[in-house]
Design a protein around this motif. Sequence first.
Motif, PDB file in Angstrom:
ATOM      1  N   LEU A 112       0.852  -1.180   0.000  1.00  0.00           N
ATOM      2  CA  LEU A 112       0.000   0.000   0.000  1.00  0.00           C
ATOM      3  C   LEU A 112       0.889   1.231   0.000  1.00  0.00           C
ATOM      4  O   LEU A 112       1.848   1.309   0.781  1.00  0.00           O
ATOM      5  N   ASP A 113       0.591   2.196  -0.866  1.00  0.00           N
ATOM      6  CA  ASP A 113       1.370   3.434  -0.900  1.00  0.00           C
ATOM      7  C   ASP A 113       1.213   4.198   0.413  1.00  0.00           C
ATOM      8  O   ASP A 113       0.176   4.122   1.076  1.00  0.00           O
ATOM      9  N   ASP A 114       2.241   4.971   0.754  1.00  0.00           N
ATOM     10  CA  ASP A 114       2.215   5.697   2.023  1.00  0.00           C
ATOM     11  C   ASP A 114       1.322   6.929   1.991  1.00  0.00           C
ATOM     12  O   ASP A 114       1.083   7.544   3.032  1.00  0.00           O
ATOM     13  N   ASP A 115       0.818   7.292   0.819  1.00  0.00           N
ATOM     14  CA  ASP A 115      -0.101   8.427   0.721  1.00  0.00           C
ATOM     15  C   ASP A 115      -1.458   7.971   0.190  1.00  0.00           C
ATOM     16  O   ASP A 115      -2.136   8.682  -0.549  1.00  0.00           O
ATOM     17  N   ALA A 116      -1.843   6.755   0.591  1.00  0.00           N
ATOM     18  CA  ALA A 116      -3.121   6.184   0.162  1.00  0.00           C
ATOM     19  C   ALA A 116      -3.823   5.549   1.358  1.00  0.00           C
ATOM     20  O   ALA A 116      -3.180   5.173   2.346  1.00  0.00           O
ATOM     21  N   VAL A 117      -5.131   5.431   1.258  1.00  0.00           N
ATOM     22  CA  VAL A 117      -5.905   4.721   2.272  1.00  0.00           C
ATOM     23  C   VAL A 117      -6.731   3.650   1.564  1.00  0.00           C
ATOM     24  O   VAL A 117      -7.258   3.864   0.469  1.00  0.00           O
ATOM     25  N   ALA A 118      -6.823   2.501   2.205  1.00  0.00           N
ATOM     26  CA  ALA A 118      -7.546   1.373   1.637  1.00  0.00           C
ATOM     27  C   ALA A 118      -8.974   1.346   2.154  1.00  0.00           C
ATOM     28  O   ALA A 118      -9.231   1.633   3.328  1.00  0.00           O
ATOM     29  N   GLU A 119      -9.899   0.995   1.260  1.00  0.00           N
ATOM     30  CA  GLU A 119     -11.275   0.787   1.704  1.00  0.00           C
ATOM     31  C   GLU A 119     -11.343  -0.446   2.601  1.00  0.00           C
ATOM     32  O   GLU A 119     -10.470  -1.309   2.577  1.00  0.00           O
ATOM     33  N   ARG A 120     -12.405  -0.526   3.378  1.00  0.00           N
ATOM     34  CA  ARG A 120     -12.506  -1.510   4.455  1.00  0.00           C
ATOM     35  C   ARG A 120     -12.389  -2.949   3.971  1.00  0.00           C
ATOM     36  O   ARG A 120     -11.850  -3.805   4.665  1.00  0.00           O
ATOM     37  N   ASP A 121     -12.861  -3.255   2.773  1.00  0.00           N
ATOM     38  CA  ASP A 121     -12.843  -4.632   2.273  1.00  0.00           C
ATOM     39  C   ASP A 121     -11.691  -4.912   1.319  1.00  0.00           C
ATOM     40  O   ASP A 121     -11.716  -5.905   0.581  1.00  0.00           O
ATOM     41  N   TRP A 122     -10.700  -4.063   1.337  1.00  0.00           N
ATOM     42  CA  TRP A 122      -9.545  -4.195   0.435  1.00  0.00           C
ATOM     43  C   TRP A 122      -8.917  -5.585   0.529  1.00  0.00           C
ATOM     44  O   TRP A 122      -8.792  -6.297  -0.481  1.00  0.00           O
ATOM     45  N   LEU A 123      -8.519  -5.993   1.725  1.00  0.00           N
ATOM     46  CA  LEU A 123      -7.865  -7.289   1.888  1.00  0.00           C
ATOM     47  C   LEU A 123      -8.840  -8.447   1.674  1.00  0.00           C
ATOM     48  O   LEU A 123      -8.436  -9.517   1.207  1.00  0.00           O
ATOM     49  N   ARG A 124     -10.102  -8.260   1.998  1.00  0.00           N
ATOM     50  CA  ARG A 124     -11.077  -9.330   1.784  1.00  0.00           C
ATOM     51  C   ARG A 124     -11.187  -9.656   0.296  1.00  0.00           C
ATOM     52  O   ARG A 124     -11.241 -10.830  -0.090  1.00  0.00           O
TER      53      ARG A 124
END
Length: 353
Positions: free
Chosen positions: A116-128
């Motif tokens: 994951l980039d350090d200037d990004a946020v993942a949505e809650r189900d990203w890893l799922r």
Amino acid sequence: MSAPADSAASAASPAFSVVICAYTEDRWEDILAAVSSVRAQSRPALETLLVVDHNEALRERLLKEYAQGEDREQGAGREHGAGREVRVLANAGPRGLSAGRNTGIAASRGEVVAFLDDDAVAERDWLRHFAEGYADPAVVAVGGRTVPVWASGRRPDWFPEEFDWVVGCTYRGLPPGRVRVRNVLGGNASFRREAFAAAGGFATGIGRDGDRRPLGGEETELCIRLSRARPGAVLLIDDRAVIHHRVPGPREHFAYFRTRTYAEGLSKALVARSVGAQKGLESERRYATRVLPAGVVRGLRDAVLARPGGAGRAGAIVAGVLSAAGGYVLGSVRARRSGVAFSPAPVGEGAHG
């Protein structure tokens, strides 16, 4: 790395290590937001590894931020709990994103390593959504969709969606849904650990070095090597695995667009030098002959219909192509003259300390 007690369950639901590479305190709030998004996943990660690229002040600050109890004394930078373990590491290789990622791979403990980039946020189900792709044992890598978050609050009228890769995001021309691809995009991607055992790690000398060299292509080169090492390997992009990537103000300007497209040409020359032009430019040929001409036509049509930015988008596509082509030609000449060759960096089986 010890074998899981229930290998069948592990294959169906692999443990994820998430690697975030950081290099500057200017992104402090972004880094914290990225980590928080991993810790908020509906499918918890085993651990988050923050790899700091030759910036001792940033590393010390992150250690203090995430250290707790005995870990504070040992300098391991851990915070425990389901999906909440955070480890802070120094890049053990030369400066640059590729070596930082290799450091994270070697230190990780999960069956799958996600980036994951350090200037990004993942949505809650990203890893799922990533995990669902690995239900097929032939799948060795899964990437996702990266959405730009413009500093100005909106996309510049002149900025073509076909070139969103310039700002590290998913671009027009990639197929929708969950589809097989040649390569995933490095800032939103995951790989089985066995992929690195088969193909090695990211090649240093290709890719970004902080803000000083806006290069890329390291994930393309790795994915091509991986497909050669494992001919039956499947690489996927699932556009439900979404992250939101911040685009700072300076990157909304044409000067950065021109610099980045030129640097991409240089990068593609290095990739072609490493893995051959046929595979190294296979997807790019389709992009240049189908996606970009359609984008020019679309821009010109919008200009005729008096829609904002149509002519600018058409012009930017042409300028981007010429700039990238110039970088590729110069990069190819330099590579031939220098005789430069790249070797995949070996990565360890995992470090538990």
